[in-house]
Design an enzyme around this catalytic site. Structure first.
Site, PDB file in Angstrom:
ATOM      1  N   CYS A   1       0.832  -1.215   0.000  1.00  0.00           N
ATOM      2  CA  CYS A   1       0.000   0.000   0.000  1.00  0.00           C
ATOM      3  C   CYS A   1       0.863   1.261   0.000  1.00  0.00           C
ATOM      4  O   CYS A   1       1.788   1.377   0.798  1.00  0.00           O
ATOM      5  CB  CYS A   1      -0.919  -0.018   1.228  1.00  0.00           C
ATOM      6  SG  CYS A   1      -1.771   1.554   1.498  1.00  0.00           S
TER       7      CYS A   1
ATOM      8  N   CYS B   1       0.315   3.132   3.654  1.00  0.00           N
ATOM      9  CA  CYS B   1       0.617   2.570   4.978  1.00  0.00           C
ATOM     10  C   CYS B   1       1.937   3.143   5.534  1.00  0.00           C
ATOM     11  O   CYS B   1       2.828   3.528   4.768  1.00  0.00           O
ATOM     12  CB  CYS B   1       0.700   1.041   4.896  1.00  0.00           C
ATOM     13  SG  CYS B   1      -0.909   0.227   5.034  1.00  0.00           S
TER      14      CYS B   1
ATOM     15  N   ALA C   1       4.305   5.526  -4.858  1.00  0.00           N
ATOM     16  CA  ALA C   1       4.509   5.265  -6.290  1.00  0.00           C
ATOM     17  C   ALA C   1       5.632   6.122  -6.861  1.00  0.00           C
ATOM     18  O   ALA C   1       6.353   5.704  -7.771  1.00  0.00           O
ATOM     19  CB  ALA C   1       3.203   5.505  -7.047  1.00  0.00           C
TER      20      ALA C   1
ATOM     21  N   ASN D   1      -0.226  15.225  -2.353  1.00  0.00           N
ATOM     22  CA  ASN D   1      -0.641  14.254  -3.360  1.00  0.00           C
ATOM     23  C   ASN D   1       0.428  14.170  -4.467  1.00  0.00           C
ATOM     24  O   ASN D   1       0.810  15.185  -5.041  1.00  0.00           O
ATOM     25  CB  ASN D   1      -1.984  14.714  -3.944  1.00  0.00           C
ATOM     26  CG  ASN D   1      -2.679  13.636  -4.742  1.00  0.00           C
ATOM     27  OD1 ASN D   1      -2.043  12.928  -5.526  1.00  0.00           O
ATOM     28  ND2 ASN D   1      -3.977  13.503  -4.570  1.00  0.00           N
TER      29      ASN D   1
ATOM     30  N   HIS E   1      -4.690   0.110   7.853  1.00  0.00           N
ATOM     31  CA  HIS E   1      -5.136  -0.083   6.473  1.00  0.00           C
ATOM     32  C   HIS E   1      -6.592  -0.549   6.437  1.00  0.00           C
ATOM     33  O   HIS E   1      -7.292  -0.361   5.429  1.00  0.00           O
ATOM     34  CB  HIS E   1      -4.233  -1.139   5.820  1.00  0.00           C
ATOM     35  CG  HIS E   1      -4.436  -1.338   4.349  1.00  0.00           C
ATOM     36  ND1 HIS E   1      -3.962  -0.455   3.414  1.00  0.00           N
ATOM     37  CD2 HIS E   1      -5.053  -2.325   3.651  1.00  0.00           C
ATOM     38  CE1 HIS E   1      -4.269  -0.888   2.191  1.00  0.00           C
ATOM     39  NE2 HIS E   1      -4.943  -2.012   2.308  1.00  0.00           N
TER      40      HIS E   1
ATOM     41  N   ASN F   1     -13.556   9.950  -0.679  1.00  0.00           N
ATOM     42  CA  ASN F   1     -14.230   8.914  -1.454  1.00  0.00           C
ATOM     43  C   ASN F   1     -14.056   7.620  -0.696  1.00  0.00           C
ATOM     44  O   ASN F   1     -12.937   7.136  -0.550  1.00  0.00           O
ATOM     45  CB  ASN F   1     -13.616   8.781  -2.851  1.00  0.00           C
ATOM     46  CG  ASN F   1     -13.862  10.012  -3.692  1.00  0.00           C
ATOM     47  OD1 ASN F   1     -14.949  10.589  -3.661  1.00  0.00           O
ATOM     48  ND2 ASN F   1     -12.860  10.438  -4.444  1.00  0.00           N
TER      49      ASN F   1
ATOM     50  N   SER G   1      -9.214   5.260  -5.270  1.00  0.00           N
ATOM     51  CA  SER G   1      -8.186   4.542  -6.018  1.00  0.00           C
ATOM     52  C   SER G   1      -7.242   3.785  -5.101  1.00  0.00           C
ATOM     53  O   SER G   1      -6.341   3.103  -5.569  1.00  0.00           O
ATOM     54  CB  SER G   1      -7.419   5.495  -6.934  1.00  0.00           C
ATOM     55  OG  SER G   1      -6.642   6.385  -6.173  1.00  0.00           O
TER      56      SER G   1
ATOM     57  N   HIS H   1      -6.733   2.187   1.499  1.00  0.00           N
ATOM     58  CA  HIS H   1      -6.343   2.697   2.819  1.00  0.00           C
ATOM     59  C   HIS H   1      -7.183   3.948   3.119  1.00  0.00           C
ATOM     60  O   HIS H   1      -7.105   4.934   2.376  1.00  0.00           O
ATOM     61  CB  HIS H   1      -4.850   3.042   2.823  1.00  0.00           C
ATOM     62  CG  HIS H   1      -4.312   3.318   4.195  1.00  0.00           C
ATOM     63  ND1 HIS H   1      -3.343   2.556   4.784  1.00  0.00           N
ATOM     64  CD2 HIS H   1      -4.645   4.257   5.110  1.00  0.00           C
ATOM     65  CE1 HIS H   1      -3.084   3.028   6.002  1.00  0.00           C
ATOM     66  NE2 HIS H   1      -3.870   4.062   6.212  1.00  0.00           N
TER      67      HIS H   1
ATOM     68  N   HIS I   1      -8.633   7.302   3.634  1.00  0.00           N
ATOM     69  CA  HIS I   1      -8.010   8.625   3.581  1.00  0.00           C
ATOM     70  C   HIS I   1      -8.996   9.658   3.079  1.00  0.00           C
ATOM     71  O   HIS I   1      -9.882   9.354   2.292  1.00  0.00           O
ATOM     72  CB  HIS I   1      -6.777   8.608   2.665  1.00  0.00           C
ATOM     73  CG  HIS I   1      -7.078   8.313   1.218  1.00  0.00           C
ATOM     74  ND1 HIS I   1      -7.371   7.031   0.769  1.00  0.00           N
ATOM     75  CD2 HIS I   1      -7.125   9.111   0.119  1.00  0.00           C
ATOM     76  CE1 HIS I   1      -7.584   7.063  -0.550  1.00  0.00           C
ATOM     77  NE2 HIS I   1      -7.445   8.320  -0.966  1.00  0.00           N
TER      78      HIS I   1
ATOM     79  N   GLN J   1      -9.098  13.733   1.391  1.00  0.00           N
ATOM     80  CA  GLN J   1      -8.240  14.527   0.519  1.00  0.00           C
ATOM     81  C   GLN J   1      -8.609  15.993   0.619  1.00  0.00           C
ATOM     82  O   GLN J   1      -9.741  16.337   0.961  1.00  0.00           O
ATOM     83  CB  GLN J   1      -8.423  14.116  -0.948  1.00  0.00           C
ATOM     84  CG  GLN J   1      -7.998  12.712  -1.287  1.00  0.00           C
ATOM     85  CD  GLN J   1      -7.895  12.513  -2.805  1.00  0.00           C
ATOM     86  OE1 GLN J   1      -7.252  13.284  -3.509  1.00  0.00           O
ATOM     87  NE2 GLN J   1      -8.540  11.469  -3.303  1.00  0.00           N
TER      88      GLN J   1
ATOM     89  N   PHE K   1     -28.206   4.569  -9.869  1.00  0.00           N
ATOM     90  CA  PHE K   1     -27.416   5.228 -10.897  1.00  0.00           C
ATOM     91  C   PHE K   1     -28.037   6.578 -11.231  1.00  0.00           C
ATOM     92  O   PHE K   1     -29.246   6.641 -11.497  1.00  0.00           O
ATOM     93  CB  PHE K   1     -27.389   4.369 -12.160  1.00  0.00           C
ATOM     94  CG  PHE K   1     -26.524   3.143 -12.048  1.00  0.00           C
ATOM     95  CD1 PHE K   1     -25.186   3.192 -12.413  1.00  0.00           C
ATOM     96  CD2 PHE K   1     -27.034   1.949 -11.566  1.00  0.00           C
ATOM     97  CE1 PHE K   1     -24.376   2.063 -12.307  1.00  0.00           C
ATOM     98  CE2 PHE K   1     -26.229   0.818 -11.454  1.00  0.00           C
ATOM     99  CZ  PHE K   1     -24.898   0.876 -11.824  1.00  0.00           C
TER     100      PHE K   1
ATOM    101  N   VAL L   1     -27.914   8.471 -14.108  1.00  0.00           N
ATOM    102  CA  VAL L   1     -27.405   8.340 -15.477  1.00  0.00           C
ATOM    103  C   VAL L   1     -28.296   9.058 -16.492  1.00  0.00           C
ATOM    104  O   VAL L   1     -28.619  10.228 -16.287  1.00  0.00           O
ATOM    105  CB  VAL L   1     -27.188   6.851 -15.829  1.00  0.00           C
ATOM    106  CG1 VAL L   1     -25.924   6.321 -15.136  1.00  0.00           C
ATOM    107  CG2 VAL L   1     -28.391   5.993 -15.443  1.00  0.00           C
TER     108      VAL L   1
ATOM    109  N   GLU M   1     -31.065  11.503 -15.524  1.00  0.00           N
ATOM    110  CA  GLU M   1     -30.476  12.373 -14.510  1.00  0.00           C
ATOM    111  C   GLU M   1     -29.385  13.262 -15.086  1.00  0.00           C
ATOM    112  O   GLU M   1     -29.287  14.446 -14.759  1.00  0.00           O
ATOM    113  CB  GLU M   1     -29.928  11.520 -13.363  1.00  0.00           C
ATOM    114  CG  GLU M   1     -31.009  10.814 -12.547  1.00  0.00           C
ATOM    115  CD  GLU M   1     -31.503   9.487 -13.138  1.00  0.00           C
ATOM    116  OE1 GLU M   1     -31.185   9.198 -14.314  1.00  0.00           O
ATOM    117  OE2 GLU M   1     -32.188   8.743 -12.432  1.00  0.00           O
TER     118      GLU M   1
END
Ligand SMILES: O=P(O)(O)O[C@H]1O[C@H](CO)[C@@H](O)[C@H](O)[C@H]1O
Ligand SMILES: O=P(O)(O)O[C@H]1O[C@H](CO)[C@@H](O)[C@H](O)[C@H]1O
Lengths: 371, 371
Positions: free
Chosen positions: A52, A55, A61, A77, A125, A165, A173, A176, A178, A180, A335, A337, A340
């Site tokens: 992760c 963690c 990355a 970020n 996590h 999210n 994405s 863990h 979090h 933002q 949805f 969609v 909407e």
């Protein structure tokens, strides 16, 4: 002829914060569902995942390494949607994408800068907000306050959008837990609409009450409605906050946490209010998880005043929106969609039905109750 | 200092049709994705499914039986979000859900009526629009015209919203290819915003050109841009229509099909224009399927004039929006979630990059090319 019933007949409700309508068709959820079935989100995650990026002690990355943190953890970020110090958009640059004969009216662009930060809720996590202790959630709220204060001090930042999210269904994405912050040089579309509504409300009532506030009035009415059988939209409350299903909710079990007194931003909360916000966040998210006995996905966002010095700061009233997609079960979502997206938001149950459903949930998280 | 580049630097673009902004952060798609992975939609469906509520000759969920139809097939939605003949919302009814002390300003409701119809594209359970012949798509367009004309004749209907949800990812509740019409007693939120923009544009230019139209001007510029290397957003075109990625697109490969001449509604199309619309629908949806060699999900909607007699009819300019979610592959989509719901829509590539990607696709459907 029968008379109008909110739980049987289609109607539109108006959202005074954004100036838009929602179509409510309470009989629609009876239709057969052969559509998408989601995976249930109750996979058991490890307490620490060596793969992760978030963690403690792990490498991200981009190569940076996380501190071996033990509480909340805030960092920039690595794939920020907004950066500082980028060049301004020039007329030449605009002409190259708009075409030479393009009118300014149809091809409007501004360059956008800002900062994006990630706030890990805790080192764990596997623990989402409803599984943290009140003390741990207090730490999260204080981390939000610190980030808001730090970014507010930057004169190039006008708005601090804090959000979370939760769950893969809501585009998260990385599992863990979090939240933002995306902080911008301009007030973005949604808060800008709300600010216009706050100002218009205050101006309309200025003769009677120079401090009139749309959400102060709204919360007063909703708290007074708690005893009513048909108009009770409150899910839970304490001395400082109320969690309710707004009269104009769009998502099936959408809620809003609103400060009971006129607090413009998270920075204005004293230590008792921080404690109360943590308690109501915990109580609401536990009830969410209990509805379908799963980790309940949602997008959450804090709406508050633009940064200090902004002339519109005072009229804002701190509130948090929760937009959860689940409708029928842990695997069947609503949805927003075709109709909407093209015409108007639509929901399949009334706000009052949703509030009753949430109120009926136990205040003890189902995982604890099972133990 | 380097100079501003649209494909490297964050910027906001303005949508003159709806008056909203979109944040474009073209470097964002490089971030690692540990989020939701969708199922690939290339399961082989049968030509006729005995369990399907929409296939010819089958019984629907409510017991009605479909004709053994051989072309398009139109019927009333059994679970209509809008119905005719429901009672009006009374002051008493409103008071029961708003609470007795509630202000009219914060608790606004109108009752909503209308009609909902389903339009099966063809008897084939397994053929989506890009797999139909041009003749079959012409039939679909003529069915849309008929439904619009029929509903327009009802004085209680003011707006006919035609749309299609394609694919489970876009909330389609039944895989048999079908479009829908939800017709309403009022103009819903999104078309209402566009009508305001059309009127404001016409009024701003009235002194120079009493017939000035926002989309006439926009299409003229975009067609003129076709030769440009950096400003070409056109995907394909014929004598009557152009399919393009709008300058202000939100979804990764969002497009708009726009009439080249000032046509207010689908009812105004002559037989040549119907043929041209069918051809461009086919060409665009084939390219969509080819991008990731899968049945490409989207929500599509037709925006056009309110029904006959509406004073705002003339200023509308017929166009179709396509909102497809896929971003990186057949299984990784773009989510408009936290930041987007709370603050502002956001995209990870430029409109110009998206148009180039779509233009590069073969005009032959990948399934045919494989044969
Ligand atoms: O009409 P369907 O396919 O049953 O349902 C789908 O389209 C509707 C109109 O966009 C939405 O309200 C539903 O949420 C969606 O699942
Ligand atoms: O920031 P993440 O988790 O990488 O990405 C998620 O949230 C962002 C902000 O709401 C969205 O733009 C992305 O589409 C979503 O997948």
């Amino acid at each position: 002829a029968s008379s109008f019933s909110f739980s049987d007949h289609s109607h539109r409700r108006f959202n005074p914060l954004t100036g838009s309508w929602v179509l409510c068709s309470p009989h629609r959820s009876k239709r057969p569902w052969l559509g998408q079935v989601e995976e249930v989100s109750n996979e058991q995650l490890p307490q620490h995942d060596p793969q992760c990026y978030l963690c403690p002690g792990n490498t991200r990355a981009t190569g940076a390494r996380n501190r071996s943190y033990s509480g909340t953890y805030v960092f920039s970020n690595d794939y920020a949607a907004l950066c500082v110090g980028q060049p301004e958009c020039t007329t030449d640059a605009l002409e190259s994408v708009a075409g030479s004969g393009a009118s300014d009216e149809l091809f409007r662009v501004v360059s956008a800068h800002g900062e994006c930060k990630v706030i890990c809720l805790s080192p764990r996590h596997d623990l989402t907000m409803p599984e943290l202790s009140t003390d741990e959630i207090c730490q999260v709220v204080r981390a939000w306050q610190d980030v808001y204060a730090e970014l507010s001090a930057n004169p190039a930042i006008r708005y601090v959008q804090l959000f979370e999210n939760k769950g893969a269904m809501m585009g998260c994405s990385n599992p863990h837990p979090h939240s933002q912050v995306w902080a911008l040089s301009e007030v973005p579309t949604e808060p800008a609409k709300e600010i216009e509504s706050f100002k218009a409300f205050r101006d309309r009532h200025a003769a009677v009450d120079p401090c009139a506030c749309l959400l102060c009035s709204y919360v007063r009415t909703e708290v007074a409605n708690v005893g009513s059988e048909s108009a009770n939209r409150v899910v839970l409350q304490n001395d400082s906050f109320v969690a309710l299903v707004p009269f104009w909710a769009v998502w099936p079990l959408e809620t809003m946490i609103v400060a009971k007194s006129h607090v413009p931003s998270i920075a204005h909360l004293d230590s008792v209010q921080v404690q109360h916000l943590a308690e109501i966040l915990q109580g609401l998210t536990i009830r969410y998880d209990n509805v379908f006995q799963c980790s309940f996905p949602y997008s959450m966002g804090v709406h508050q005043a633009p940064t200090a010095g902004d002339p519109d700061s005072g009229c804002n009233h701190l509130h948090l929106h929760f937009y959860p997609p689940l409708l029928r079960s842990a695997t069947v979502r609503k949805f927003q969609v075709g109709f909407e997206m093209m015409a108007e938001c639509q929901r399949d149950l009334t706000a009052e039905q949703a509030a009753a459903r949430l109120r009926a949930q136990s205040p003890i998280h189902y995982k604890r109750a099972q133990k």
